[in-house]
Design a protein around this motif. Structure first.
Motif, mmCIF file in Angstrom:
data_model
loop_
_atom_site.group_PDB
_atom_site.id
_atom_site.type_symbol
_atom_site.label_atom_id
_atom_site.label_comp_id
_atom_site.label_asym_id
_atom_site.label_seq_id
_atom_site.Cartn_x
_atom_site.Cartn_y
_atom_site.Cartn_z
ATOM 1 N N GLU A 16 -5.750 -10.329 4.573
ATOM 2 C CA GLU A 16 -5.247 -10.658 5.914
ATOM 3 C C GLU A 16 -3.739 -10.787 5.850
ATOM 4 O O GLU A 16 -3.208 -11.373 4.912
ATOM 5 C CB GLU A 16 -5.814 -12.001 6.377
ATOM 6 N N THR A 56 16.834 -9.554 13.313
ATOM 7 C CA THR A 56 15.618 -10.358 13.304
ATOM 8 C C THR A 56 14.935 -10.293 11.942
ATOM 9 O O THR A 56 14.466 -11.292 11.409
ATOM 10 C CB THR A 56 14.635 -9.848 14.376
ATOM 11 N N GLN A 57 14.919 -9.087 11.371
ATOM 12 C CA GLN A 57 14.209 -8.889 10.118
ATOM 13 C C GLN A 57 14.940 -9.525 8.939
ATOM 14 O O GLN A 57 14.319 -10.092 8.055
ATOM 15 C CB GLN A 57 14.097 -7.387 9.872
ATOM 16 N N ARG A 103 0.839 -1.193 0.000
ATOM 17 C CA ARG A 103 0.000 0.000 0.000
ATOM 18 C C ARG A 103 0.878 1.248 0.000
ATOM 19 O O ARG A 103 2.047 1.181 0.368
ATOM 20 C CB ARG A 103 -0.898 -0.013 1.250
ATOM 21 N N TRP A 113 3.388 -2.638 13.621
ATOM 22 C CA TRP A 113 3.747 -2.551 12.198
ATOM 23 C C TRP A 113 4.091 -1.119 11.831
ATOM 24 O O TRP A 113 5.030 -0.862 11.094
ATOM 25 C CB TRP A 113 2.589 -3.047 11.321
ATOM 26 N N ILE A 114 3.294 -0.163 12.360
ATOM 27 C CA ILE A 114 3.568 1.238 12.044
ATOM 28 C C ILE A 114 4.954 1.621 12.580
ATOM 29 O O ILE A 114 5.699 2.349 11.954
ATOM 30 C CB ILE A 114 2.471 2.139 12.655
ATOM 31 N N ASP A 115 5.304 1.066 13.751
ATOM 32 C CA ASP A 115 6.612 1.341 14.336
ATOM 33 C C ASP A 115 7.750 0.669 13.584
ATOM 34 O O ASP A 115 8.905 0.885 13.899
ATOM 35 C CB ASP A 115 6.651 0.849 15.793
ATOM 36 N N GLY A 116 7.426 -0.222 12.642
ATOM 37 C CA GLY A 116 8.467 -0.899 11.878
ATOM 38 C C GLY A 116 9.177 -2.003 12.643
ATOM 39 O O GLY A 116 10.309 -2.353 12.342
ATOM 40 N N LYS A 117 8.493 -2.595 13.645
ATOM 41 C CA LYS A 117 9.096 -3.712 14.390
ATOM 42 C C LYS A 117 9.142 -4.953 13.494
ATOM 43 O O LYS A 117 8.331 -5.085 12.569
ATOM 44 C CB LYS A 117 8.254 -4.013 15.634
ATOM 45 N N PRO A 118 10.084 -5.893 13.753
ATOM 46 C CA PRO A 118 10.143 -7.116 12.934
ATOM 47 C C PRO A 118 8.799 -7.846 12.954
ATOM 48 O O PRO A 118 8.141 -7.928 13.991
ATOM 49 C CB PRO A 118 11.224 -7.951 13.618
ATOM 50 N N PHE A 119 8.415 -8.404 11.803
ATOM 51 C CA PHE A 119 7.097 -9.000 11.663
ATOM 52 C C PHE A 119 6.859 -10.125 12.664
ATOM 53 O O PHE A 119 5.799 -10.234 13.275
ATOM 54 C CB PHE A 119 6.924 -9.531 10.238
ATOM 55 N N ILE A 120 7.887 -10.957 12.855
ATOM 56 C CA ILE A 120 7.700 -12.158 13.680
ATOM 57 C C ILE A 120 7.390 -11.772 15.129
ATOM 58 O O ILE A 120 6.687 -12.486 15.836
ATOM 59 C CB ILE A 120 8.926 -13.093 13.581
ATOM 60 N N GLU A 121 7.880 -10.583 15.555
ATOM 61 C CA GLU A 121 7.545 -10.132 16.917
ATOM 62 C C GLU A 121 6.048 -9.844 17.038
ATOM 63 O O GLU A 121 5.445 -10.051 18.090
ATOM 64 C CB GLU A 121 8.346 -8.873 17.266
ATOM 65 N N ARG A 147 -0.903 -4.912 17.422
ATOM 66 C CA ARG A 147 -0.140 -5.438 16.294
ATOM 67 C C ARG A 147 0.001 -4.368 15.207
ATOM 68 O O ARG A 147 1.090 -4.160 14.661
ATOM 69 C CB ARG A 147 -0.849 -6.674 15.725
ATOM 70 N N GLY A 148 -1.092 -3.672 14.916
ATOM 71 C CA GLY A 148 -1.046 -2.635 13.896
ATOM 72 C C GLY A 148 -0.077 -1.517 14.284
ATOM 73 O O GLY A 148 0.706 -1.040 13.458
ATOM 74 N N GLN A 165 16.953 -5.641 15.991
ATOM 75 C CA GLN A 165 15.747 -5.650 15.172
ATOM 76 C C GLN A 165 16.068 -5.937 13.715
ATOM 77 O O GLN A 165 15.393 -6.716 13.055
ATOM 78 C CB GLN A 165 15.080 -4.281 15.276
ATOM 79 N N MET A 212 4.202 2.314 6.465
ATOM 80 C CA MET A 212 4.406 1.041 7.155
ATOM 81 C C MET A 212 4.554 -0.125 6.186
ATOM 82 O O MET A 212 5.035 -1.189 6.569
ATOM 83 C CB MET A 212 3.242 0.791 8.122
ATOM 84 N N THR A 254 -5.146 -7.017 9.965
ATOM 85 C CA THR A 254 -5.001 -7.712 11.247
ATOM 86 C C THR A 254 -6.266 -8.527 11.542
ATOM 87 O O THR A 254 -7.231 -8.483 10.787
ATOM 88 C CB THR A 254 -4.808 -6.725 12.409
ATOM 89 N N LEU A 287 -4.967 2.119 8.667
ATOM 90 C CA LEU A 287 -3.535 1.953 8.907
ATOM 91 C C LEU A 287 -3.301 0.951 10.023
ATOM 92 O O LEU A 287 -2.467 0.055 9.928
ATOM 93 C CB LEU A 287 -2.931 3.280 9.351
ATOM 94 N N LYS A 337 6.949 8.555 8.761
ATOM 95 C CA LYS A 337 7.447 8.744 10.120
ATOM 96 C C LYS A 337 8.320 9.970 10.126
ATOM 97 O O LYS A 337 8.990 10.252 9.147
ATOM 98 C CB LYS A 337 8.334 7.559 10.506
#
Lengths: 336, 582
Positions: free
Chosen positions: A108, A234-235, A71, B511-519, B507-508, A231, A75, B442, B437, A211
């Motif tokens: 999803e 991890t990614q 999108r 994601w906005i914070d850009g944390k690793p997906f698996i977390e 969770r959303g 981080q 994010m 989710t 957003l 951001k």
């Protein structure tokens, strides 16, 4: 009122209103989109294997958890370098007589977006093992395992691909785990999923909801201002080398105690991160993680420093300046 | 953007308010109960003190009290007017006196109405529809329950036919086309002849339609598990030959209904029929738009998908159920609907706004920006029909709230109406760009679809089924299991949705914070566990519902020992007849 008491007029009007709005809001936009968009000239059509793999992807309902759309919001930047546009999907037509078009955009994101997975994770060995048992490579994953895409054989035949599975996940299996045609096709499809850059190399539009940039002051020592190395690890790295840095036997080498990580040959180290590595037959090929994901010198430095100081590793940290010099050189030579 | 507080966003505020409505209602109940408990405690203390005082009473004081007691206890003999003759109930007025010899664990609720004059053939048809729908509810939610478990235990099985991606559409399609659709059409076979005041045009057509729809869901489920699906668009996973069975089933019942309505003996067309007939016509339009291949290439498929999946829920399930509600609610409360005009306003507003909102499932995607904006505007417009409908229903309830506690069907209606309000408006809130957003992609969407498809549609259908089946068969379900069904379903739904909404918001934001997906996957673990727990409660409630349904329709003849005068005389006469014929 007469109108309300005449079932033909009443139901006819309701139906007419609904059909009219439907034409305006669904059918005309759909036809317009179909007519006015063509695939990008540099877009690669699916190979025969990848097309067969897409059928496996559809049949197993992977779209229930994986989207394929970037999108135009900040994010989503992790899933592709530019927002998706209509042209990206324009080449997708009806699958066959029985089945509809599968753009597989999805609704999803229980699992990661796959728009660009072919660039983000091109390793065939990783993908096969991940399909056989996701938890063998990603401990916390809740993705289903797909063992029926594999078979157990005593001998690995010519042209067949064996999957090295950690002992914990092959209890009760004595032979060798070999990927069936379906698994190889599915991986070919995943590898084919890459965002096509626009021919002029520009962005079609900006990512919205940016951001606020954290100002990086160059004067005040580079290490403190680096992004979060753990981080980034991890990614970008943990999928293969694992969160504990121990890798997977027979597939991905450990970084814990690794001579490259602990040693002083920074140029070699940065080169591997940026351009990949394929010099050790006992392990799978590593792809060009750094180049593929456009890692910046700051990010690479953060990853290196994280690897040098984690899991009992205790080597000296490096500075952004050193790493940047090497990356600039790599990028220059790559262009030639 | 980061510095901006998410609580200043309209969509978020709206959602929080909507979530707070049931929470506040529950809190008021809890506070009232707590207040009563505390009050009781203080009263007890006072009583103790008083008891001590009583022990110390002097004989004079006691004599005075006894004197006063005699004065107070003076009463008439109650025979001043009637004299000494025995009372006679000459008009048979004294009935329904329930002796208090059983433990009142379950409050005695109002009995179902006596059987109206319905053809036995039609009764049988309706019961077949409802019976099949109960089966699909059990089947569909058993699959759903298993899917919920798979989030917690992904290695529960390794069979291709039972893998998550294949079973998920089996669950959604079975509850959509099997449970809700069959129940709705079955109930329509009751409502349409009633409000048109004529018998149904053709009963056999009803059976044909039933067989076609059942065949569609059976074949569809098998296809999906075998890996044959239409290409991934939600709710249109059935390939076209399978969906054609369903569509044909709806067409022939639709024609049947229109024929019945055209022969009606009432002048006006009752508003229920507007909703029901329109829902069936619209479903056919929706299915045709979704399955005709001429506009499905590239993003055309996605635009149609957005349209289809939302019209499916809003124009088929919601519209149909509203139509049923306009019949059953006034009928259960024994008074006309508060405002016929509001029902008509809601009808047209629903068509105008709901048709526009499909693409709000693809905000920020490559779909044209103007179309996304139209969808958002339409979503806001939905406030009109939702508020009109809810107001109408609640004002119909007004003045009859006392009936709520004495009925085992009305609580289902009320919960359906409350969720109609909160669930639908939550959809509006979710359509805004900012809320997209955080929540899009989710499990918030999953929570929302359960609040609506379950909280609205299923609760309403249960209310309707508990209303008419006892009337058709003359047998009532045990009230204790109806109550257990209600509470397990409601509490289960809340356990299911609230943790999912909370976790998805976190969770959303991650994601906005850009944390690793698996977390963000790991973050969801406890919330997925809550979902499985809530789902299990809901699933238990369906077993109770199936049992209740069985009790209501079972053929077994109960042995009734005659108690009333009529029964005794009737039994005596029958016995005498038997002996004379022997």
């Amino acid at each position: 009122m007469e109108f309300f008491d005449n079932h033909k007029k009443l139901f006819g009007t309701a139906l007419g209103l609904f059909v009219g709005l439907t034409i305006v809001v669904a059918i005309i936009p759909a036809i317009e989109n179909q007519k006015n968009n063509a695939p990008l000239p540099n877009a690669m059509p699916l190979s025969a294997e990848a097309f067969a793999g897409k059928q496996i992807f559809i049949a197993n309902g992977c779209v229930a958890c994986h989207t394929q759309q970037v999108r135009n919001v900040e994010m989503d930047k992790v899933w592709g370098s530019r927002p998706g546009i209509a042209a990206d999907y324009a080449g997708i037509t009806r699958t066959d007589f029985w089945r509809n078009t599968a753009t597989l955009m999805g609704t999803e994101r229980t699992g990661p977006d796959l728009t660009n997975i072919g660039t983000r994770q091109p390793s065939s060995a990783w993908n096969l093992l991940h399909l056989y048992q996701p938890r063998a490579v990603v401990d916390k994953s809740i993705m289903p395992a797909y063992p029926w895409l594999f078979e157990i054989k005593n001998e690995v035949g010519k042209g067949e691909v064996e999957v090295i599975v950690p002992d914990a996940f092959r209890k009760g299996i004595n032979g060798k785990i070999v990927a069936k045609k379906e698994a190889l096709n599915l991986v070919a499809y995943l590898q084919s999923l890459k965002q096509t850059p626009l021919p002029d190399g520009k962005m079609p539009m900006d990512f919205l909801y940016k951001k606020e940039e954290k100002a990086i002051t160059k004067t005040g020592g580079s290490i403190a201002k680096l992004p979060d190395g753990q981080q980034l690890y991890t990614q970008n790295c943990a999928g293969c080398h694992q969160p504990n840095g121990e890798g997977l036997k027979g597939a991905f080498p450990p970084l814990k105690g690794s001579p490259i990580v602990l040693g002083n040959d920074l140029e070699f180290y940065v080169n591997i991160i940026m351009r990949g590595y394929d010099a050790r037959p006992e392990y799978a090929v590593m792809n060009a993680v750094g180049m593929d994901n456009n890692l910046t010198p700051e990010e690479v430095t953060a990853i290196i420093n994280h690897e040098k100081t984690s899991w009992g590793n205790n080597a000296e940290k490096v500075s952004v300046e050193e790493v940047k010099k090497i990356i600039d050189f790599i990028k220059q030579t790559a262009k030639k | 953007m980061e510095s901006k507080n998410i609580f200043s966003e309209g969509g978020i505020i709206l959602t929080i308010i909507l979530i707070l409505i049931p929470v506040i209602v529950a809190s008021i109940i809890v506070i009232a109960k707590a207040y009563a408990t505390i009050n009781l405690y203080f009263k007890r203390k006072e009583l103790e003190k008083f008891n001590n005082y009583i022990k110390e009473l002097t004989p004079e004081e006691i004599a005075k009290l006894e004197q006063r007691k005699r004065e107070l206890e003076f009463s008439l003999s109650n025979k001043e007017l009637s004299g000494e003759t025995n009372p006679v109930d000459g008009k048979g007025l004294i009935e329904n006196i329930s002796p208090a010899d059983s433990i009142r664990f379950v409050q005695q609720k109002k009995k179902g109405q006596p059987r109206p004059n319905i053809e036995p053939e039609l009764t049988k048809l309706i019961l077949w529809y409802l019976g099949c729908s109960v089966f699909w509810l059990l089947f569909g939610t058993t699959v759903g329950e298993y899917l919920g478990i798979k989030f917690v235990a992904p290695d529960a099985d390794h069979l291709s036919w039972l893998s998550f991606g294949r079973l998920r559409p089996v669950h959604t399609n079975a509850v959509f086309w099997g449970w809700a659709s069959l129940a709705m059409i079955g109930l329509a076979y009751y409502v349409i002849p009633r409000v048109s005041n004529v018998p149904i045009a053709n009963i056999k057509t009803g059976y044909r339609s039933l067989v076609l729809i059942n065949a569609s869901v059976i074949i569809g489920s098998i296809c999906l598990m075998a890996g044959i699906n239409n290409g991934g668009g939600e709710y249109r996973e059935y390939i076209f030959p399978v969906m054609a069975l369903f569509g044909t089933g709806v067409i022939i019942s639709l024609i049947n209904f229109i024929k019945t309505i055209s022969k009606r003996t009432t002048r006006e067309i009752y508003v229920s029929n507007w909703y029901i007939i329109s829902a069936m016509m619209f479903l056919l339009v929706i299915a045709l738009v979704a399955y005709i291949p001429n506009w499905q290439n590239g993003l055309g498929e996605t635009i149609v998908q957005g349209y289809y999946m939302h019209q499916g829920v809003g124009m088929w399930f919601m519209l149909f159920n509203l139509g049923l509600m306009y019949y059953f609610l006034p009928q259960q409360l024994n008074k006309p609907i508060y405002s016929y005009s509001l029902g008509i306003l809601a009808f047209w507003a629903q068509i105008i706004f709901y048709t526009l909102i499909g693409t709000h499932h693809f905000i920020f995607s490559a779909i044209p920006w103007w179309l996304q904006t139209v969808a958002i505007v339409g979503s806001v417009g939905m406030v009109i029909p939702v508020v009109a409908g809810t107001t109408n229903f609640l004002l119909t309830f007004k003045g009859s709230w006392n009936k709520l506690s004495g009925s085992y069907t009305l609580p289902f209606y009320l919960i359906g109406i409350v969720f109609y309000f909160t669930g639908s408006l939550q959809g509006t809130a979710e359509a805004f760009r900012f809320t997209n957003l955080i929540w899009h992609f989710t499990d918030f969407t999953v929570a929302h679809s359960h609040l609506t498809m379950y909280g609205i549609i299923s609760f309403m259908l249960w209310g309707f089924i508990y209303t008419i089946v006892p009337r058709l068969t003359g047998k009532e379900p045990p009230q204790i299991t109806v109550g257990a069904h209600f509470w397990l379903a409601l509490i289960g739904l809340l356990f299911y949705t609230f943790p999912l909404m909370y976790g998805s918001t976190l969770r959303g934001l991650m994601w906005i914070d850009g944390k690793p997906f698996i977390e963000s996957v790991q973050l969801m673990f406890p919330f997925w566990l809550w979902r499985a727990i809530g789902g299990t409660l809901m699933w238990f409630s369906h077993i109770l519902f199936a049992y209740n349904f069985y009790v209501m329709v079972k053929r077994k003849v109960e042995i009734i020992i005659p108690t009333s005068a009529i029964e005794i005389l009737k039994a005596k006469k029958e016995l005498e007849n038997q002996t004379t014929t022997n």
